[in-house]
Scaffold this motif. Sequence first.
Motif, PDB file in Angstrom:
ATOM      1  N   VAL A 257      43.624  33.112  40.849  1.00 39.12           N
ATOM      2  CA  VAL A 257      43.903  31.675  40.566  1.00 39.12           C
ATOM      3  C   VAL A 257      42.845  31.135  41.563  1.00 39.12           C
ATOM      4  N   ALA A 258      42.696  31.371  42.552  1.00 42.34           N
ATOM      5  CA  ALA A 258      41.600  30.663  43.558  1.00 42.34           C
ATOM      6  C   ALA A 258      40.287  30.513  42.936  1.00 42.34           C
ATOM      7  N   ALA A 259      39.743  31.392  42.117  1.00 40.22           N
ATOM      8  CA  ALA A 259      38.565  31.502  41.532  1.00 40.22           C
ATOM      9  C   ALA A 259      38.413  30.307  40.381  1.00 40.22           C
ATOM     10  N   CYS A 260      39.708  30.339  39.764  1.00 41.96           N
ATOM     11  CA  CYS A 260      39.647  29.621  38.366  1.00 41.96           C
ATOM     12  C   CYS A 260      40.502  28.685  38.293  1.00 41.96           C
ATOM     13  N   ASP A 261      41.209  28.106  39.159  1.00 44.69           N
ATOM     14  CA  ASP A 261      42.244  26.950  38.975  1.00 44.69           C
ATOM     15  C   ASP A 261      41.567  25.719  38.931  1.00 44.69           C
ATOM     16  N   ARG A 262      40.494  25.493  39.249  1.00 48.53           N
ATOM     17  CA  ARG A 262      39.568  24.134  39.228  1.00 48.53           C
ATOM     18  C   ARG A 262      38.952  23.938  37.886  1.00 48.53           C
ATOM     19  N   ARG A 263      38.749  25.202  37.048  1.00 50.39           N
ATOM     20  CA  ARG A 263      37.916  25.000  35.925  1.00 50.39           C
ATOM     21  C   ARG A 263      38.537  24.035  34.928  1.00 50.39           C
ATOM     22  N   GLY A 265      39.414  21.034  35.737  1.00 50.86           N
ATOM     23  CA  GLY A 265      39.310  19.806  36.487  1.00 50.86           C
ATOM     24  C   GLY A 265      40.494  19.319  37.368  1.00 50.86           C
ATOM     25  N   LEU A 266      41.591  20.257  37.552  1.00 50.06           N
ATOM     26  CA  LEU A 266      42.469  19.765  38.412  1.00 50.06           C
ATOM     27  C   LEU A 266      43.022  21.134  39.122  1.00 50.06           C
ATOM     28  N   ALA A 267      43.000  20.918  40.622  1.00 46.38           N
ATOM     29  CA  ALA A 267      43.621  22.050  41.514  1.00 46.38           C
ATOM     30  C   ALA A 267      45.035  21.833  41.556  1.00 46.38           C
ATOM     31  N   ASP A 268      45.775  22.581  40.699  1.00 49.73           N
ATOM     32  CA  ASP A 268      47.064  22.474  40.486  1.00 49.73           C
ATOM     33  C   ASP A 268      47.871  23.876  40.934  1.00 49.73           C
ATOM     34  N   GLY A 269      47.170  24.997  41.186  1.00 49.38           N
ATOM     35  CA  GLY A 269      47.561  26.190  41.514  1.00 49.38           C
ATOM     36  C   GLY A 269      47.945  27.063  40.093  1.00 49.38           C
ATOM     37  N   GLN A 270      47.351  26.668  39.056  1.00 47.20           N
ATOM     38  CA  GLN A 270      47.478  27.224  37.580  1.00 47.20           C
ATOM     39  C   GLN A 270      46.050  27.312  36.756  1.00 47.20           C
ATOM     40  N   ILE A 271      45.958  28.277  36.026  1.00 43.54           N
ATOM     41  CA  ILE A 271      44.992  28.554  34.988  1.00 43.54           C
ATOM     42  C   ILE A 271      45.409  28.062  33.484  1.00 43.54           C
ATOM     43  N   ASP A 272      44.779  27.025  33.105  1.00 44.40           N
ATOM     44  CA  ASP A 272      45.283  26.472  31.922  1.00 44.40           C
ATOM     45  C   ASP A 272      44.901  27.230  30.757  1.00 44.40           C
ATOM     46  N   ASP A 273      43.611  27.577  30.902  1.00 40.94           N
ATOM     47  CA  ASP A 273      42.928  28.551  29.800  1.00 40.94           C
ATOM     48  C   ASP A 273      42.229  29.667  30.392  1.00 40.94           C
ATOM     49  N   PRO A 274      42.817  30.906  30.344  1.00 36.04           N
ATOM     50  CA  PRO A 274      42.005  31.770  31.001  1.00 36.04           C
ATOM     51  C   PRO A 274      40.613  32.436  30.438  1.00 36.04           C
ATOM     52  N   ARG A 275      40.459  31.793  29.242  1.00 32.77           N
ATOM     53  CA  ARG A 275      39.234  31.920  28.468  1.00 32.77           C
ATOM     54  C   ARG A 275      37.894  31.351  29.422  1.00 32.77           C
ATOM     55  N   PHE A 279      35.768  35.774  36.698  1.00 34.43           N
ATOM     56  CA  PHE A 279      36.307  36.483  37.620  1.00 34.43           C
ATOM     57  C   PHE A 279      35.917  37.902  37.838  1.00 34.43           C
ATOM     58  N   ASP A 280      35.270  38.331  38.807  1.00 33.19           N
ATOM     59  CA  ASP A 280      34.987  39.984  38.786  1.00 33.19           C
ATOM     60  C   ASP A 280      35.823  40.577  40.003  1.00 33.19           C
ATOM     61  N   PRO A 281      36.781  41.433  39.747  1.00 33.54           N
ATOM     62  CA  PRO A 281      37.739  41.732  40.857  1.00 33.54           C
ATOM     63  C   PRO A 281      36.821  42.612  41.835  1.00 33.54           C
ATOM     64  N   VAL A 282      35.579  42.667  41.882  1.00 31.08           N
ATOM     65  CA  VAL A 282      34.815  43.390  43.004  1.00 31.08           C
ATOM     66  C   VAL A 282      34.945  42.357  44.125  1.00 31.08           C
ATOM     67  N   GLN A 283      35.310  41.232  43.748  1.00 32.05           N
ATOM     68  CA  GLN A 283      35.272  40.025  44.599  1.00 32.05           C
ATOM     69  C   GLN A 283      36.739  40.445  45.742  1.00 32.05           C
ATOM     70  N   VAL A 284      37.521  40.998  45.604  1.00 29.75           N
ATOM     71  CA  VAL A 284      38.521  41.644  46.088  1.00 29.75           C
ATOM     72  C   VAL A 284      38.721  42.907  46.588  1.00 29.75           C
ATOM     73  N   TRP A 323      43.161  41.559  25.376  1.00 29.80           N
ATOM     74  CA  TRP A 323      42.932  41.985  26.551  1.00 29.80           C
ATOM     75  C   TRP A 323      43.779  41.420  27.488  1.00 29.80           C
ATOM     76  N   GLN A 324      43.875  41.937  28.816  1.00 28.79           N
ATOM     77  CA  GLN A 324      44.704  41.330  29.988  1.00 28.79           C
ATOM     78  C   GLN A 324      43.939  39.944  30.455  1.00 28.79           C
ATOM     79  N   THR A 325      44.598  38.952  30.262  1.00 32.63           N
ATOM     80  CA  THR A 325      43.878  37.616  30.595  1.00 32.63           C
ATOM     81  C   THR A 325      44.137  37.333  32.117  1.00 32.63           C
ATOM     82  N   HIS A 326      42.847  36.737  32.553  1.00 32.83           N
ATOM     83  CA  HIS A 326      43.080  36.328  34.021  1.00 32.83           C
ATOM     84  C   HIS A 326      44.376  35.163  34.085  1.00 32.83           C
TER      85      HIS A 326
END
Length: 550
Positions: A257-263, A265-275, A279-284, A323-326
């Motif tokens: 969510v931190a990586a994709c929330d603003r995609r 255009g709004l920082a609201d703590g949610q991913i509107d369209d995971p497409r 995000f690559d899980p290697v980041q964590v 597949w499992q969506t972000h």
Amino acid sequence: MNPRALPRFLAATTTALLIAVLGTPIPAVAAPGPVIEPVRECGDELEQRFDLPGATTHVTSAEEVQANDQSEPAYCDVHGYVEPAVTFQLRLPLQTFTGRYVQHGCGGFCGRISKLPFPDCGGDLGGDVAIGATNDGHVSQGLEEQWAANNQAARNDYFYRAPHVLSVAAKRIITEFYGTPPKRSYFSSCSNGGREGLLLAQRYPHDFDGIIAGAPAHAMGPLFGVYAPWLARTNTAANGEPIITSDKLPALHKAVVAACDRRDGLADGQIDDPRDCRFDPVQVQCPAGTDQPHCLTPRQVAVARALYAGPKDPNGRRLYPGWQTHGSELGWDGIITPSAGLGGNSFAAWLGDNYLKYVGFPIGTPHSSLAEASFTAAEFHRLTAEGVKGNAMSLDLGAFRRAGGKLILWHGWADPQLPATATVDYYQRLSERNGGLRETQRWARLFMVPTMSHCGGGYRLSEFDPLRELVAWVERGAAPDRVIAVGRDAQGAVSRSRPVFPHPLVATYDGTGSIDHAANFVPTPPRRPSSDTIRWIGSHLHELPGPVAP
């Protein structure tokens, strides 16, 4: 142009587009008709046999139930079965019926009749509809679905026949009880019930005036026989232990969510369209040689990457259109990771193992199991012979459309059980087959709900019910231009509401007011056009009609 004025400009432009493409927005509430009083007593005289073509019906009990603190009306509680074993329940209002029948579907492998709440169709009267549901022709046997092992009639009832014969039986009983058939009939359900909704539109186009198919398991054979086993096997080590464990999911989800929330255009703590999420899980990934709850080991990173990619055969061909969506990570708990309620198995393991052992292959032919499953083209095609009986993948809904039927599809973008992309793929193919998006939206619309999990729940938005909108569409021609989704806090109060617009339109903040109020969002086209059709090994199944019961 002033940047703050841009959302208003987009709103005005999109409103013009909506009027041109979707029709002038009309309020969703549809007024009910006058109350229809019963002409028969709720009791012994209703307990009889009805010799209906292909649906011989027996009413075994009919008892009055008093109103419940005004939350439910007084009703006639009717139980019975359609031969050979399609058990059903109907709830027929005694003083508030206005002519509508609403039938619910059944989830998973079914085998039971779910609780039947009276839905809100937008009228002033509570419980102004008759409602019904069925066990799909068999009784659940707990963790082992052995009812399907050697009983083709039970399989066929589950695959396609039960929802249809219930509609036939229910309308006859309603006619007997009220002296008139239902004025309008609706079907509304999710998951396997969503599959049943699509199946009814495809194979029994005159059963219902309007259908809601939420998160439909329409590619049932590939979903149960390939995708679910693949999820379970992908996250299972050689010693039988899960690779990604439930305690790792909150940290992974938070990072996504931190990586994709603003995609959007709004920082609201949610991913509107995971497409739109990259995000690559290697980041964590944890530091070398460590394993902590807030990070993933290298092996867990590899599994997460695989889950986000979806199943493929050894030649790289997709075995399922999903597949499992972000953003779905919190929902993996119990679906991909073990669940105590399923004997220590994950839901994916339980579903896949039972389907492969008892349901997925023709009776008398070699079956398989979760342990024996192979993710190859040959095994995929071996599942097709029986799977097509339950699939609801046909794109030929012409008879339903010509009959005036209206279809609402919906799906949560964060669904961990039934990948949302499969529904988007189906709708794209449906639109292409039926003259394009504009023409298809005259009778079939798709709503994609951000952050919602499987049929409800989710990390921001958790409730979505378009029944009132469907009723208004069928009865008043008010095509739905939006449906409101809501999320709730721990006390049950609404914490966020958002409009969900017909796909592919998305909700965009208009720049004023709270981001938690639906009124402050307008419909806009997606930031970038996307091709929703997915190339996969089962694409040809859309051209195969399923069997139709007598």
